[in-house]
Scaffold this motif. Sequence first.
Motif, PDB file in Angstrom:
ATOM      1  N   UNK A  60       2.722   3.632   9.291  1.00 13.83           N
ATOM      2  CA  UNK A  60       2.246   2.965   8.070  1.00 13.83           C
ATOM      3  C   UNK A  60       1.995   1.482   8.281  1.00 13.83           C
ATOM      4  N   UNK A  61       2.439   0.948   9.418  1.00 13.08           N
ATOM      5  CA  UNK A  61       2.125  -0.455   9.716  1.00 13.08           C
ATOM      6  C   UNK A  61       0.615  -0.629   9.853  1.00 13.08           C
ATOM      7  N   UNK A  62      -0.069   0.379  10.407  1.00 15.31           N
ATOM      8  CA  UNK A  62      -1.499   0.258  10.692  1.00 15.31           C
ATOM      9  C   UNK A  62      -2.373   1.184   9.845  1.00 15.31           C
ATOM     10  N   UNK A  63      -1.857   2.329   9.442  1.00 15.29           N
ATOM     11  CA  UNK A  63      -2.712   3.336   8.821  1.00 15.29           C
ATOM     12  C   UNK A  63      -2.225   3.652   7.422  1.00 15.29           C
ATOM     13  N   UNK A  64      -3.143   4.042   6.555  1.00 14.26           N
ATOM     14  CA  UNK A  64      -4.595   4.157   6.790  1.00 14.26           C
ATOM     15  C   UNK A  64      -5.274   2.791   6.843  1.00 14.26           C
ATOM     16  N   UNK A  65      -6.389   2.734   7.590  1.00 20.44           N
ATOM     17  CA  UNK A  65      -7.123   1.481   7.723  1.00 20.44           C
ATOM     18  C   UNK A  65      -7.742   1.049   6.392  1.00 20.44           C
ATOM     19  N   UNK A  66      -8.320   1.996   5.686  1.00 20.06           N
ATOM     20  CA  UNK A  66      -8.988   1.713   4.418  1.00 20.06           C
ATOM     21  C   UNK A  66      -8.120   2.194   3.256  1.00 20.06           C
ATOM     22  N   UNK A  67      -8.195   1.515   2.094  1.00 23.73           N
ATOM     23  CA  UNK A  67      -7.394   1.930   0.931  1.00 23.73           C
ATOM     24  C   UNK A  67      -7.740   3.350   0.497  1.00 23.73           C
ATOM     25  N   UNK A  68      -6.705   4.111   0.197  1.00 22.18           N
ATOM     26  CA  UNK A  68      -6.882   5.478  -0.287  1.00 22.18           C
ATOM     27  C   UNK A  68      -6.294   5.569  -1.696  1.00 22.18           C
ATOM     28  N   UNK A  69      -7.131   5.906  -2.647  1.00 24.03           N
ATOM     29  CA  UNK A  69      -6.682   6.062  -4.034  1.00 24.03           C
ATOM     30  C   UNK A  69      -6.318   7.525  -4.279  1.00 24.03           C
ATOM     31  N   UNK A  70      -5.178   7.736  -4.881  1.00 20.58           N
ATOM     32  CA  UNK A  70      -4.683   9.089  -5.139  1.00 20.58           C
ATOM     33  C   UNK A  70      -4.677   9.357  -6.640  1.00 20.58           C
ATOM     34  N   UNK A  71      -5.377  10.410  -7.042  1.00 22.00           N
ATOM     35  CA  UNK A  71      -5.396  10.871  -8.433  1.00 22.00           C
ATOM     36  C   UNK A  71      -5.797   9.769  -9.416  1.00 22.00           C
ATOM     37  N   UNK A  72      -6.660   8.872  -8.954  1.00 22.06           N
ATOM     38  CA  UNK A  72      -7.163   7.823  -9.830  1.00 22.06           C
ATOM     39  C   UNK A  72      -6.150   6.763 -10.208  1.00 22.06           C
ATOM     40  N   UNK A  73      -5.034   6.693  -9.466  1.00 26.39           N
ATOM     41  CA  UNK A  73      -4.017   5.678  -9.762  1.00 26.39           C
ATOM     42  C   UNK A  73      -4.557   4.289  -9.437  1.00 26.39           C
ATOM     43  N   UNK A  74      -4.078   3.238 -10.159  1.00 27.84           N
ATOM     44  CA  UNK A  74      -4.614   1.892  -9.947  1.00 27.84           C
ATOM     45  C   UNK A  74      -4.266   1.308  -8.584  1.00 27.84           C
TER      46      UNK A  74
END
Length: 201
Positions: free
Chosen positions: A27-41
């Motif tokens: 988790x220090x490096x990944x994921x590289x791009x933001x991942x939104x889960x279930x439309x959470x802010x």
Amino acid sequence: MNWWSIILIPVIGAFIGWVTNLIAVKAIFKPYEPIHILGLPWAIQGVVPKRRAELARSIGEVVEKELLKVEDLLDQMKSPEVLNQITHTANNSIRAMVEERMPVWVPTTVRTVILEMLGDMLNKQMPQMIRQIIDQASGSVVEKISLAQLVEDKMNAYEIAHLENIILKVAAKELKHIEIIGGVLGFLIGLVQVGIVFLTT
């Protein structure tokens, strides 16, 4: 409590501790791009990618304030080893330029004497000239060049995957130790749980 439980509880604890720390390291490096889960802010993203700009700025400031200053680089350029290298390179370049532009009708012996005299003059005068140039330019160089900004820009220009490779090359053993420590602590916690069960039954 049977013997299978006595063995499995520490082993499962070790496995959980190892997996937990493994996920934490990843988790220090990944994921590289933001991942939104279930439309959470809020979004899931690695620590380094998420705080990349702040990290680059902090490292740049540390390098400039604590590790390396522009003045140190300028002083290093005036060291005998660097001056000799610059003198040697400049001497060869100037000699080659002069020889190339020398008229073809100039006799070989005269050409040789001229080039040798030029080489001797450069060897004697070039180090002092370089020192003077560095001294005269040092003031404006210190004012205009920011090592902190250079480091920050360089880090921000890297791909996250490249930054990850650099960090892993430096700290691979330490990160592996973190994973192992997670397993060891999980095993010990499992043993404590077994002991508590024995004491309470």
